[in-house]
Design an enzyme around this catalytic site. Sequence first.
Site, PDB file in Angstrom:
ATOM      1  N   ASP A  92       4.142   0.445   4.400  1.00 23.17           N
ATOM      2  CA  ASP A  92       2.903  -0.082   4.980  1.00 23.17           C
ATOM      3  C   ASP A  92       2.447  -1.207   4.053  1.00 23.17           C
ATOM      4  O   ASP A  92       1.961  -0.944   2.943  1.00 23.17           O
ATOM      5  CB  ASP A  92       1.829   1.012   5.098  1.00 23.17           C
ATOM      6  CG  ASP A  92       0.545   0.479   5.743  1.00 23.17           C
ATOM      7  OD1 ASP A  92       0.496  -0.726   6.073  1.00 23.17           O
ATOM      8  OD2 ASP A  92      -0.406   1.268   5.913  1.00 23.17           O
TER       9      ASP A  92
ATOM     10  N   ASP B  82      -1.317  -1.354  12.647  1.00 20.99           N
ATOM     11  CA  ASP B  82      -2.375  -0.393  12.272  1.00 20.99           C
ATOM     12  C   ASP B  82      -3.704  -1.146  12.291  1.00 20.99           C
ATOM     13  O   ASP B  82      -4.397  -1.164  13.315  1.00 20.99           O
ATOM     14  CB  ASP B  82      -2.059   0.213  10.906  1.00 20.99           C
ATOM     15  CG  ASP B  82      -3.224   0.998  10.320  1.00 20.99           C
ATOM     16  OD1 ASP B  82      -4.128   1.365  11.078  1.00 20.99           O
ATOM     17  OD2 ASP B  82      -3.258   1.240   9.087  1.00 20.99           O
TER      18      ASP B  82
ATOM     19  N   LYS C  61      -4.698   6.473  14.951  1.00 24.46           N
ATOM     20  CA  LYS C  61      -5.658   7.157  14.078  1.00 24.46           C
ATOM     21  C   LYS C  61      -6.870   7.444  14.949  1.00 24.46           C
ATOM     22  O   LYS C  61      -7.551   6.509  15.403  1.00 24.46           O
ATOM     23  CB  LYS C  61      -6.076   6.241  12.936  1.00 24.46           C
ATOM     24  CG  LYS C  61      -5.003   5.961  11.886  1.00 24.46           C
ATOM     25  CD  LYS C  61      -5.462   4.809  11.015  1.00 24.46           C
ATOM     26  CE  LYS C  61      -4.707   4.701   9.700  1.00 24.46           C
ATOM     27  NZ  LYS C  61      -4.993   3.403   9.024  1.00 24.46           N
TER      28      LYS C  61
ATOM     29  N   LYS D 216       2.404  10.460  10.175  1.00 19.46           N
ATOM     30  CA  LYS D 216       2.184   9.897   8.833  1.00 19.46           C
ATOM     31  C   LYS D 216       0.945  10.567   8.254  1.00 19.46           C
ATOM     32  O   LYS D 216      -0.141  10.413   8.817  1.00 19.46           O
ATOM     33  CB  LYS D 216       1.967   8.386   8.964  1.00 19.46           C
ATOM     34  CG  LYS D 216       1.634   7.661   7.680  1.00 19.46           C
ATOM     35  CD  LYS D 216       1.257   6.193   7.951  1.00 19.46           C
ATOM     36  CE  LYS D 216       1.057   5.436   6.655  1.00 19.46           C
ATOM     37  NZ  LYS D 216       0.338   4.159   6.846  1.00 19.46           N
TER      38      LYS D 216
ATOM     39  N   SER E 138      -6.619   7.867   4.402  1.00 15.04           N
ATOM     40  CA  SER E 138      -6.490   8.117   2.968  1.00 15.04           C
ATOM     41  C   SER E 138      -7.525   9.127   2.483  1.00 15.04           C
ATOM     42  O   SER E 138      -7.287   9.858   1.523  1.00 15.04           O
ATOM     43  CB  SER E 138      -6.573   6.813   2.189  1.00 15.04           C
ATOM     44  OG  SER E 138      -7.670   6.036   2.625  1.00 15.04           O
TER      45      SER E 138
ATOM     46  N   GLU F 119      -3.376   9.411  -1.727  1.00 19.48           N
ATOM     47  CA  GLU F 119      -2.707  10.205  -0.693  1.00 19.48           C
ATOM     48  C   GLU F 119      -1.650  11.125  -1.277  1.00 19.48           C
ATOM     49  O   GLU F 119      -0.773  11.613  -0.560  1.00 19.48           O
ATOM     50  CB  GLU F 119      -2.093   9.286   0.362  1.00 19.48           C
ATOM     51  CG  GLU F 119      -3.142   8.468   1.081  1.00 19.48           C
ATOM     52  CD  GLU F 119      -2.615   7.789   2.338  1.00 19.48           C
ATOM     53  OE1 GLU F 119      -1.396   7.804   2.588  1.00 19.48           O
ATOM     54  OE2 GLU F 119      -3.437   7.231   3.072  1.00 19.48           O
TER      55      GLU F 119
ATOM     56  N   GLN G  48       0.785  -1.246   0.000  1.00 19.58           N
ATOM     57  CA  GLN G  48       0.000   0.000   0.000  1.00 19.58           C
ATOM     58  C   GLN G  48       0.815   1.293   0.000  1.00 19.58           C
ATOM     59  O   GLN G  48       0.522   2.220  -0.756  1.00 19.58           O
ATOM     60  CB  GLN G  48      -0.941  -0.009   1.202  1.00 19.58           C
ATOM     61  CG  GLN G  48      -1.834   1.217   1.271  1.00 19.58           C
ATOM     62  CD  GLN G  48      -2.749   1.157   2.463  1.00 19.58           C
ATOM     63  OE1 GLN G  48      -3.728   0.439   2.447  1.00 19.58           O
ATOM     64  NE2 GLN G  48      -2.440   1.901   3.501  1.00 19.58           N
TER      65      GLN G  48
HETATM   66  C1  2PG Z   1      -3.165   3.244   6.507  1.00 15.23           C
HETATM   67  C2  2PG Z   1      -3.961   4.436   6.052  1.00 15.23           C
HETATM   68  C3  2PG Z   1      -3.105   5.598   5.668  1.00 15.23           C
HETATM   69  P1  2PG Z   1      -6.427   4.147   5.213  1.00 15.23           P
HETATM   70  O1  2PG Z   1      -3.472   2.094   6.158  1.00 15.23           O
HETATM   71  O2  2PG Z   1      -2.226   3.409   7.269  1.00 15.23           O
HETATM   72  O3  2PG Z   1      -2.137   5.254   4.698  1.00 15.23           O
HETATM   73  O4  2PG Z   1      -4.833   4.102   4.997  1.00 15.23           O
HETATM   74  O5  2PG Z   1      -6.761   5.488   5.757  1.00 15.23           O
HETATM   75  O6  2PG Z   1      -7.027   3.876   3.868  1.00 15.23           O
HETATM   76  O7  2PG Z   1      -6.720   3.069   6.208  1.00 15.23           O
HETATM   77 MG    MG Z   2      -1.861   1.178   7.508  1.00  9.91          MG
END
Ligand code: 2PG
Ligand code: MG
Length: 433
Positions: A243, A313, A338, A389, A368, A206, A164
């Site tokens: 990632d 994550d 997050k 990040k 994202s 992104e 990713q």
């Molecule tokens: C992640 C995020 C940011 P998403 O996986 O770390 O890159 O992606 O917000 O789509 O979960």
């Molecule tokens: Mg991630």
Amino acid sequence: MTAISSVRGRRVWDSRGNPTVEVDVVLENGVLGRAIAPSGASRGTREAIDLRDGGDALRGKGVSRALSSVNGLISGTLQGMDVTDQAAVDRAILNLDSSPLKDALGGNATVATSMAVLHAAAAYAQKPLWRYVADHYGCTPSLPLPEIQIFGGGAHAGRRVDIQDFMIMVPGARNFDEVMEVTNEVYFAAGDIMASRGKLAGVADEGGWWPMFDSNEEALETLVAAIEKAGEKPGDRVVISLDIAASEFGQNGKYRLALEDRDMDSGALIDMLGGWLDAYPIASIEDPVGEDDKPGMIEFTRRFGDRVQIIGDDYLVTNAALVNEAVADSACNAVLIKVNQAGTVSESIDTFFAARMAGWGAVVSARSGETEDATISHLSTGLGGGQLKVGSFQRSERMVKWNECLRIQDELGAETFVGGNPMMATWWGSERG
Ligand code: 2PG
Ligand code: MG
């Protein structure tokens, strides 16, 4: 005490053009706090629900149900509460929705409200948000070490490559400004190389380049070439961060790299990634195995945890209990924070402290789907000692976060930049570098 006088949600639009939730929290004296919910594409199954209306309109992504939560139950409950008691406010929100994933109120409703309350409290205290966070939670503020995407992949680039995020970090920089400069050079060097080889399809979700690589490893080779073209020695001042987002291409310990038409089990995936760690200056790796692959994460950490940062994550979804469990399992050595995965500021901060207690790294992260909201720049600075990040080095929903850090730098002082993380010592400044 200063009471919350009103909480009001409105529909605004995110960086992918999808609707999202903005919340205004107004205090008795007229002070305003405002925040916007971000939205992920590669989402952990255990993260707070992004409540959407479904149906045909707006591709099912309408947020009128989430707005009803804000303007109804949440607003009614928070009115009159002390804005400076973030923990009590967040508890009150949780009491309205006891479901583990916040599917009744919607995590998008709760996160925008919770962050708007934090903004209002900081404005009431007449402090910049980063300073308020540092004071409120007893932290020493410092500018974070950025993790910046160069190529997008996975769910952010039509699954053109399986992995990713291909990112760089500049732990050898002397200050945040220098990180931005080096990133600019590497980012555009990567774009030039890809264009000259016919591998550039545009810009991914992104802001990173949308690649046309024939293998996942071609991305790593191109990233090394870009670092060199930018005049840097890979593994010296600049290191690579990945990632893998492995849940996106595997379940139950079975993985499929579609680009290479390769099926593999957990052990083979770990071996492949271990080979990358040997061959490339990789200092940090996120979700190397799937969120349901606990044996795989334990094995990956056993083999590589002393030489690379291993971030959970989707595996940890900003949940303090899951961090504590992973600490006990010796799985991962860092967590992604997050706020919308947890659903409230307090739960995110609890997770940050759980990681810190364990001596883990913590990376505050955007999603994202983002907006002009720069709350996370303040959070990562205010909590101190961390990493940030936010995606790539293009598109304003990304740049607003980096630029906010530069403004904070002017107030806080460039010397507070975190720089090299001990977890990265193996590559950064080592005999390999
Ligand atoms: C992640 C995020 C940011 P998403 O996986 O770390 O890159 O992606 O917000 O789509 O979960
Ligand atoms: Mg991630």
